[in-house]
Design a protein around this motif. Structure first.
Motif, PDB file in Angstrom:
ATOM      1  N   ALA A 138       0.830  -1.210   0.000  1.00 12.34           N
ATOM      2  CA  ALA A 138       0.000   0.000   0.000  1.00 12.34           C
ATOM      3  C   ALA A 138       0.861   1.256   0.000  1.00 12.34           C
ATOM      4  O   ALA A 138       0.570   2.238  -0.707  1.00 12.34           O
ATOM      5  CB  ALA A 138      -0.936  -0.012   1.210  1.00 12.34           C
ATOM      6  N   ARG A 139       1.940   1.238   0.780  1.00 11.98           N
ATOM      7  CA  ARG A 139       2.855   2.388   0.793  1.00 11.98           C
ATOM      8  C   ARG A 139       3.520   2.577  -0.558  1.00 11.98           C
ATOM      9  O   ARG A 139       3.628   3.691  -1.064  1.00 11.98           O
ATOM     10  CB  ARG A 139       3.936   2.211   1.864  1.00 11.98           C
ATOM     11  N   ALA A 140       3.959   1.475  -1.158  1.00 13.59           N
ATOM     12  CA  ALA A 140       4.650   1.552  -2.444  1.00 13.59           C
ATOM     13  C   ALA A 140       3.726   2.050  -3.551  1.00 13.59           C
ATOM     14  O   ALA A 140       4.154   2.752  -4.471  1.00 13.59           O
ATOM     15  CB  ALA A 140       5.218   0.182  -2.809  1.00 13.59           C
ATOM     16  N   ALA A 141       2.439   1.716  -3.459  1.00 16.67           N
ATOM     17  CA  ALA A 141       1.476   2.114  -4.481  1.00 16.67           C
ATOM     18  C   ALA A 141       1.125   3.587  -4.411  1.00 16.67           C
ATOM     19  O   ALA A 141       0.614   4.165  -5.376  1.00 16.67           O
ATOM     20  CB  ALA A 141       0.213   1.267  -4.346  1.00 16.67           C
ATOM     21  N   GLY A 142       1.394   4.209  -3.271  1.00 13.66           N
ATOM     22  CA  GLY A 142       1.088   5.627  -3.118  1.00 13.66           C
ATOM     23  C   GLY A 142      -0.388   5.938  -3.042  1.00 13.66           C
ATOM     24  O   GLY A 142      -0.823   7.045  -3.360  1.00 13.66           O
ATOM     25  N   ASP A 143      -1.180   4.944  -2.631  1.00 10.92           N
ATOM     26  CA  ASP A 143      -2.634   5.139  -2.572  1.00 10.92           C
ATOM     27  C   ASP A 143      -3.105   5.832  -1.300  1.00 10.92           C
ATOM     28  O   ASP A 143      -4.278   6.173  -1.180  1.00 10.92           O
ATOM     29  CB  ASP A 143      -3.344   3.778  -2.673  1.00 10.92           C
ATOM     30  N   TYR A 144      -2.198   6.015  -0.351  1.00 10.91           N
ATOM     31  CA  TYR A 144      -2.592   6.625   0.927  1.00 10.91           C
ATOM     32  C   TYR A 144      -2.536   8.149   0.794  1.00 10.91           C
ATOM     33  O   TYR A 144      -1.485   8.727   0.510  1.00 10.91           O
ATOM     34  CB  TYR A 144      -1.657   6.150   2.037  1.00 10.91           C
ATOM     35  N   HIS A 145      -3.663   8.789   0.995  1.00 10.22           N
ATOM     36  CA  HIS A 145      -3.755  10.243   0.896  1.00 10.22           C
ATOM     37  C   HIS A 145      -4.276  10.778   2.229  1.00 10.22           C
ATOM     38  O   HIS A 145      -5.489  10.850   2.444  1.00 10.22           O
ATOM     39  CB  HIS A 145      -4.666  10.656  -0.259  1.00 10.22           C
ATOM     40  N   PRO A 146      -3.373  11.131   3.138  1.00 12.82           N
ATOM     41  CA  PRO A 146      -3.793  11.553   4.480  1.00 12.82           C
ATOM     42  C   PRO A 146      -4.710  12.765   4.448  1.00 12.82           C
ATOM     43  O   PRO A 146      -4.519  13.697   3.651  1.00 12.82           O
ATOM     44  CB  PRO A 146      -2.464  11.892   5.164  1.00 12.82           C
ATOM     45  N   ALA A 147      -5.696  12.745   5.328  1.00 10.50           N
ATOM     46  CA  ALA A 147      -6.603  13.886   5.442  1.00 10.50           C
ATOM     47  C   ALA A 147      -5.998  15.011   6.268  1.00 10.50           C
ATOM     48  O   ALA A 147      -6.448  16.161   6.188  1.00 10.50           O
ATOM     49  CB  ALA A 147      -7.927  13.427   6.074  1.00 10.50           C
ATOM     50  N   LEU A 148      -4.985  14.690   7.058  1.00 10.51           N
ATOM     51  CA  LEU A 148      -4.419  15.674   7.982  1.00 10.51           C
ATOM     52  C   LEU A 148      -3.662  16.765   7.250  1.00 10.51           C
ATOM     53  O   LEU A 148      -2.823  16.488   6.390  1.00 10.51           O
ATOM     54  CB  LEU A 148      -3.475  14.973   8.963  1.00 10.51           C
ATOM     55  N   ASP A 149      -3.934  18.016   7.621  1.00  6.23           N
ATOM     56  CA  ASP A 149      -3.237  19.173   7.068  1.00  6.23           C
ATOM     57  C   ASP A 149      -2.107  19.555   8.031  1.00  6.23           C
ATOM     58  O   ASP A 149      -2.372  20.013   9.144  1.00  6.23           O
ATOM     59  CB  ASP A 149      -4.225  20.337   6.928  1.00  6.23           C
ATOM     60  N   PRO A 150      -0.836  19.381   7.637  1.00  8.53           N
ATOM     61  CA  PRO A 150       0.280  19.683   8.554  1.00  8.53           C
ATOM     62  C   PRO A 150       0.284  21.129   9.049  1.00  8.53           C
ATOM     63  O   PRO A 150       0.682  21.394  10.184  1.00  8.53           O
ATOM     64  CB  PRO A 150       1.526  19.381   7.712  1.00  8.53           C
ATOM     65  N   ASP A 151      -0.159  22.057   8.212  1.00  6.55           N
ATOM     66  CA  ASP A 151      -0.215  23.455   8.639  1.00  6.55           C
ATOM     67  C   ASP A 151      -1.172  23.618   9.823  1.00  6.55           C
ATOM     68  O   ASP A 151      -0.911  24.384  10.761  1.00  6.55           O
ATOM     69  CB  ASP A 151      -0.686  24.354   7.502  1.00  6.55           C
ATOM     70  N   LYS A 152      -2.285  22.887   9.783  1.00  2.00           N
ATOM     71  CA  LYS A 152      -3.264  22.994  10.867  1.00  2.00           C
ATOM     72  C   LYS A 152      -2.757  22.360  12.153  1.00  2.00           C
ATOM     73  O   LYS A 152      -3.170  22.753  13.243  1.00  2.00           O
ATOM     74  CB  LYS A 152      -4.592  22.378  10.437  1.00  2.00           C
ATOM     75  N   VAL A 153      -1.862  21.382  12.027  1.00  2.00           N
ATOM     76  CA  VAL A 153      -1.236  20.821  13.228  1.00  2.00           C
ATOM     77  C   VAL A 153      -0.422  21.906  13.934  1.00  2.00           C
ATOM     78  O   VAL A 153      -0.523  22.091  15.149  1.00  2.00           O
ATOM     79  CB  VAL A 153      -0.333  19.625  12.860  1.00  2.00           C
ATOM     80  N   ALA A 154       0.396  22.622  13.172  1.00  2.00           N
ATOM     81  CA  ALA A 154       1.200  23.699  13.753  1.00  2.00           C
ATOM     82  C   ALA A 154       0.313  24.770  14.381  1.00  2.00           C
ATOM     83  O   ALA A 154       0.591  25.255  15.492  1.00  2.00           O
ATOM     84  CB  ALA A 154       2.101  24.315  12.682  1.00  2.00           C
ATOM     85  N   LEU A 155      -0.757  25.140  13.697  1.00  2.00           N
ATOM     86  CA  LEU A 155      -1.658  26.170  14.228  1.00  2.00           C
ATOM     87  C   LEU A 155      -2.341  25.702  15.506  1.00  2.00           C
ATOM     88  O   LEU A 155      -2.540  26.486  16.440  1.00  2.00           O
ATOM     89  CB  LEU A 155      -2.700  26.545  13.172  1.00  2.00           C
ATOM     90  N   ALA A 156      -2.703  24.419  15.569  1.00  2.00           N
ATOM     91  CA  ALA A 156      -3.326  23.888  16.787  1.00  2.00           C
ATOM     92  C   ALA A 156      -2.353  23.900  17.954  1.00  2.00           C
ATOM     93  O   ALA A 156      -2.728  24.189  19.098  1.00  2.00           O
ATOM     94  CB  ALA A 156      -3.842  22.473  16.534  1.00  2.00           C
ATOM     95  N   MET A 157      -1.081  23.583  17.678  1.00  2.00           N
ATOM     96  CA  MET A 157      -0.067  23.640  18.733  1.00  2.00           C
ATOM     97  C   MET A 157       0.090  25.067  19.247  1.00  2.00           C
ATOM     98  O   MET A 157       0.181  25.293  20.459  1.00  2.00           O
ATOM     99  CB  MET A 157       1.257  23.105  18.200  1.00  2.00           C
ATOM    100  N   MET A 158       0.137  26.011  18.337  1.00  2.00           N
ATOM    101  CA  MET A 158       0.270  27.413  18.736  1.00  2.00           C
ATOM    102  C   MET A 158      -0.941  27.871  19.541  1.00  2.00           C
ATOM    103  O   MET A 158      -0.804  28.533  20.571  1.00  2.00           O
ATOM    104  CB  MET A 158       0.464  28.274  17.485  1.00  2.00           C
ATOM    105  N   ALA A 159      -2.127  27.503  19.092  1.00  2.00           N
ATOM    106  CA  ALA A 159      -3.358  27.927  19.770  1.00  2.00           C
ATOM    107  C   ALA A 159      -3.482  27.307  21.152  1.00  2.00           C
ATOM    108  O   ALA A 159      -4.089  27.896  22.057  1.00  2.00           O
ATOM    109  CB  ALA A 159      -4.570  27.555  18.918  1.00  2.00           C
TER     110      ALA A 159
END
Length: 279
Positions: A210-231
């Motif tokens: 599955a990793r090799a096929a590249g079919d995994y498309h995470p829903a998580l937005d890394p920018d929003k992780v940083a903003l949540a940490m700041m908030a």
């Protein structure tokens, strides 16, 4: 009000994104990484707001020197962010001894030693905030990531205890538990074991394909992780955990529910192991 942050592992991934957003907001950042030249462009743009020091968190003496230097140079640091780390992919018996040691030294011992080096300074200044980049993998597990999960479950246990030890000093701790994200952490810096054919038709092999096929498309937005940490700094007492991303919420919720159900099913067995009441 601007803050001063100390962040490990700022060359890429969440550490880099968080550093950029803090600098854009006007905060000061003490950024550590193994290759300081990776932040040259940020230094040109933000000047004295960005303090940079080379650091390999597996070198305990260097960790202590770096943390001491950051507090000496900057005077006051509001937030310590343990972000340095990486994932090790492979079935347990596929991993080499060196891979296992490096994973533990980086993800567990590195974070522990940064925290230990910072605590005397945070106590002396009357408090502060510590943030540890954990993962949804600190609450659940997936095949082929046994050593990665080992490090995340271990560091969560460490901080569960430390939180109780330091709360009277005004030091607060948050474990950040993001879901999988399309960052360099997952798609560039991950270390891979040499595969064994015997695992091809197992869950390890399925995960690898599955990793090799590249079919995994995470829903998580890394920018929003940083903003949540700041908030999260606006909340006191600090949240003990920030579980971020729909995948993290669903998987952690299911995992905790299953574990609680199993515990309840064994309630009578658990209670029966006590001494019999004195009559």
């Amino acid at each position: 009000m601007t803050k001063t942050w100390f962040i490990t592992g700022t060359s890429s991934g969440f550490g880099r994104i968080l550093t950029e957003k803090l600098l854009e907001r006007g905060d000061r950042v003490a950024a550590t990484l193994r290759r300081p030249e990776a932040l040259n462009e940020l230094k040109k743009t933000f000047g004295d707001l960005l303090w940079i020091e080379a650091l390999d968190v597996t070198d305990t003496a260097a960790v202590r020197h770096c943390v001491d230097k950051a507090f000496a140079d900057l005077g006051h640091i509001d937030v310590i962010v343990n972000n340095a780390g990486y994932a090790l992919f492979g079935a347990a018996e596929e991993l080499t001894d060196d891979q296992i040691r490096r994973q533990i030294d980086t993800n567990i011992i590195g974070s522990i030693q940064v925290t230990r080096a910072a605590l005397p300074h945070l106590r002396a200044q009357g408090g502060g905030r510590s943030m540890q980049l954990s993962s949804m993998g600190g609450q659940i597990s997936l095949p082929a990531l046994s050593l990665y999960h080992t490090t995340k479950w271990a560091i969560e246990g460490f901080f569960e205890s430390v939180i109780q030890e330091v709360e009277s000093f005004g030091i607060e701790v948050t474990l950040v538990e993001p879901a999988g994200a399309r960052t360099n952490f997952a798609y560039g810096s991950m270390d891979n074991a040499v595969r064994m054919d015997v695992y091809t038709d197992t869950k390890v092999g399925e995960f690898r394909k599955a990793r090799a096929a590249g079919d995994y498309h995470p829903a998580l937005d890394p920018d929003k992780v940083a903003l949540a940490m700041m908030a999260s700094l606006r909340t006191s007492p600090a949240p003990k955990r920030l579980t971020l991303g729909s995948d993290a919420y669903k998987l952690v919720h299911a995992g905790l529910s299953k574990r609680l159900g199993a515990l309840e099913a064994q309630r009578d067995i658990a209670l029966s192991a006590d001494y019999d009441p004195v009559r």
